[in-house]
Design an enzyme around this catalytic site. Structure first.
Site, PDB file in Angstrom:
ATOM      1  N   ASN A 208       0.863  -1.176   0.000  1.00 12.85           N
ATOM      2  CA  ASN A 208       0.000   0.000   0.000  1.00 12.85           C
ATOM      3  C   ASN A 208       0.907   1.235   0.000  1.00 12.85           C
ATOM      4  O   ASN A 208       2.143   1.110   0.095  1.00 12.85           O
ATOM      5  CB  ASN A 208      -0.991  -0.015   1.170  1.00 12.85           C
ATOM      6  CG  ASN A 208      -0.307  -0.063   2.532  1.00 12.85           C
ATOM      7  OD1 ASN A 208       0.760   0.524   2.736  1.00 12.85           O
ATOM      8  ND2 ASN A 208      -0.917  -0.771   3.478  1.00 12.85           N
ATOM      9  N   LYS A 210       1.555   3.581   2.171  1.00 14.62           N
ATOM     10  CA  LYS A 210       2.368   3.738   3.388  1.00 14.62           C
ATOM     11  C   LYS A 210       3.561   2.781   3.370  1.00 14.62           C
ATOM     12  O   LYS A 210       4.700   3.164   3.651  1.00 14.62           O
ATOM     13  CB  LYS A 210       1.480   3.481   4.614  1.00 14.62           C
ATOM     14  CG  LYS A 210       2.172   3.662   5.949  1.00 14.62           C
ATOM     15  CD  LYS A 210       1.146   3.547   7.082  1.00 14.62           C
ATOM     16  CE  LYS A 210       1.782   3.737   8.452  1.00 14.62           C
ATOM     17  NZ  LYS A 210       2.541   2.555   8.889  1.00 14.62           N
ATOM     18  N   GLU A 211       3.305   1.510   3.024  1.00 11.38           N
ATOM     19  CA  GLU A 211       4.379   0.516   2.974  1.00 11.38           C
ATOM     20  C   GLU A 211       5.416   0.864   1.908  1.00 11.38           C
ATOM     21  O   GLU A 211       6.615   0.650   2.096  1.00 11.38           O
ATOM     22  CB  GLU A 211       3.794  -0.873   2.688  1.00 11.38           C
ATOM     23  CG  GLU A 211       3.007  -1.459   3.843  1.00 11.38           C
ATOM     24  CD  GLU A 211       2.147  -2.648   3.448  1.00 11.38           C
ATOM     25  OE1 GLU A 211       1.737  -3.395   4.357  1.00 11.38           O
ATOM     26  OE2 GLU A 211       1.865  -2.827   2.244  1.00 11.38           O
ATOM     27  N   ASP A 280      -4.937  -8.674   1.430  1.00 10.76           N
ATOM     28  CA  ASP A 280      -4.920 -10.130   1.220  1.00 10.76           C
ATOM     29  C   ASP A 280      -5.750 -10.504  -0.009  1.00 10.76           C
ATOM     30  O   ASP A 280      -5.374 -11.382  -0.789  1.00 10.76           O
ATOM     31  CB  ASP A 280      -5.493 -10.853   2.451  1.00 10.76           C
ATOM     32  CG  ASP A 280      -4.669 -10.626   3.705  1.00 10.76           C
ATOM     33  OD1 ASP A 280      -3.482 -10.311   3.581  1.00 10.76           O
ATOM     34  OD2 ASP A 280      -5.225 -10.757   4.810  1.00 10.76           O
TER      35      ASP A 280
END
Length: 329
Positions: A208, A210-211, A280
């Site tokens: 995502n 942020k990651e 997921d």
């Protein structure tokens, strides 16, 4: 992006049936306690939750496997649990959802990872974690990798679902990626920050926003240009075939090796109810689609529709092929 015919997307969905896909990663037992709050405890300044409902589901990499099963694929789980009640429950849930668990090893020296969430209405009050973040022992790792080597002979795709609980050691990551390249099968990664830069030569990574920023050790910046620069950096650093950055309400950005520009896939959710497990679902549908012969763009579009379905549901949710087909234009 050019519009992909609905007929083609439906054809790919049909080919999900029976696809054997290995999920390697950290599985956990998600325990939800739900109720209502109408008073504060006289013992301490905390809310008193009147429990109305309590249930358990497979979380982490286990939810990825459950998502695959809901799509009609045949997931094989490679992971570790403790020799405890939580481990037995978790294996039972996975088995009930038609997940093959012969690759799930038991480690007497670590607990089964558990997340216990106490909810009042739709608000999370507190979460309790039981876990070990230590890298799994060499003996348990050997057991897991033997199961992987056996399963990969007939698998059509592999997912590395990293929740930072020790299953994906440096050695295991490298061995799995090398084996997938040798067998010419797609290997897709849902990363954790600690291992972000270790996933080189993969088919696709699905961080995502942020990651993606944290994985590169950079402070977030606003605007499309910043995301485009970030995606290209990750693609180059990992020498990956593609990077799919999931961006919530802004949809997804797909970066492919050799492509001039990233492809933006617009979000499809009408109302975001709960984002739990959406990542997921994305990696499950993406990998199932690639395993069924889809292009990266086709796989990204299908995973985007699936994500739109699960964020409109409460809790750790899945999307079925029928549901995905139902929202196609």
């Amino acid at each position: 992006m050019q519009s992909i015919p609905t007929k083609r997307l439906k054809e790919i969905l049909k080919h999900f049936e029976g696809q054997e896909i290995i999920v390697v990663g950290d599985i956990m037992l998600d325990h939800f306690i739900k109720g209502s709050v109408s008073r504060i405890s006289p013992e301490a300044p905390v809310p008193v939750v009147d429990v109305k409902k309590e249930f358990f589901v497979a979380g982490g990499a286990g939810n990825v496997a459950v998502n695959l099963a809901a799509l009609g694929a045949r997931p094989v789980m490679v992971s570790v649990v403790g020799q405890d009640l939580g481990g037995e429950m978790l294996k039972g849930f996975l088995r009930d959802k038609k997940v093959n668990i012969y690759g799930v090893a038991e480690d007497p020296d670590r607990p089964t990872t558990q997340k216990i969430r106490v909810m009042a209405e739709q608000q999370q009050i507190v979460r309790f974690d039981r876990e070990s973040k230590k890298t799994i022992s060499p003996s348990v790792s050997t057991l897991c990798m033997k199961s992987f080597e056996l399963a990969v002979k007939t698998a059509k795709g592999v997912i590395l679902s990293d929740y930072g609980k020790g299953m994906l050691s440096d050695h295991n990551i490298q061995t799995i990626i090398d084996t997938c390249r040798k067998h010419k099968i797609p290997v897709c990664v849902d990363p954790k920050i600690d291992n972000f830069k270790k996933y080189k030569n993969i088919t696709c990574m699905t961080p995502n926003t942020k990651e993606a920023w944290e994985g590169m050790g950079e402070s977030p910046k606003a605007g499309e240009e910043a995301i485009e620069t970030l995606g290209r950096k990750i693609l180059k650093m990992l020498d990956a075939e593609s990077i799919l950055i999931t961006r919530g309400a802004d949809g997804m950005s797909l970066f492919e090796k050799g492509a001039e520009k990233p492809v933006t896939v617009k979000a499809t959710a009408r109302e975001v109810y709960d984002v739990t497990g959406a990542g997921d679902t994305v990696i499950s549908v993406l990998t199932a689609a690639l395993s069924a012969g889809a292009t990266l763009q086709e796989a990204a579009v299908l995973s985007n529709y699936a994500a739109g379905i699960v964020v409109e549901k409460s809790g750790t949710a899945t999307a079925t092929r029928e549901e995905i087909e139902g929202v196609l234009p």
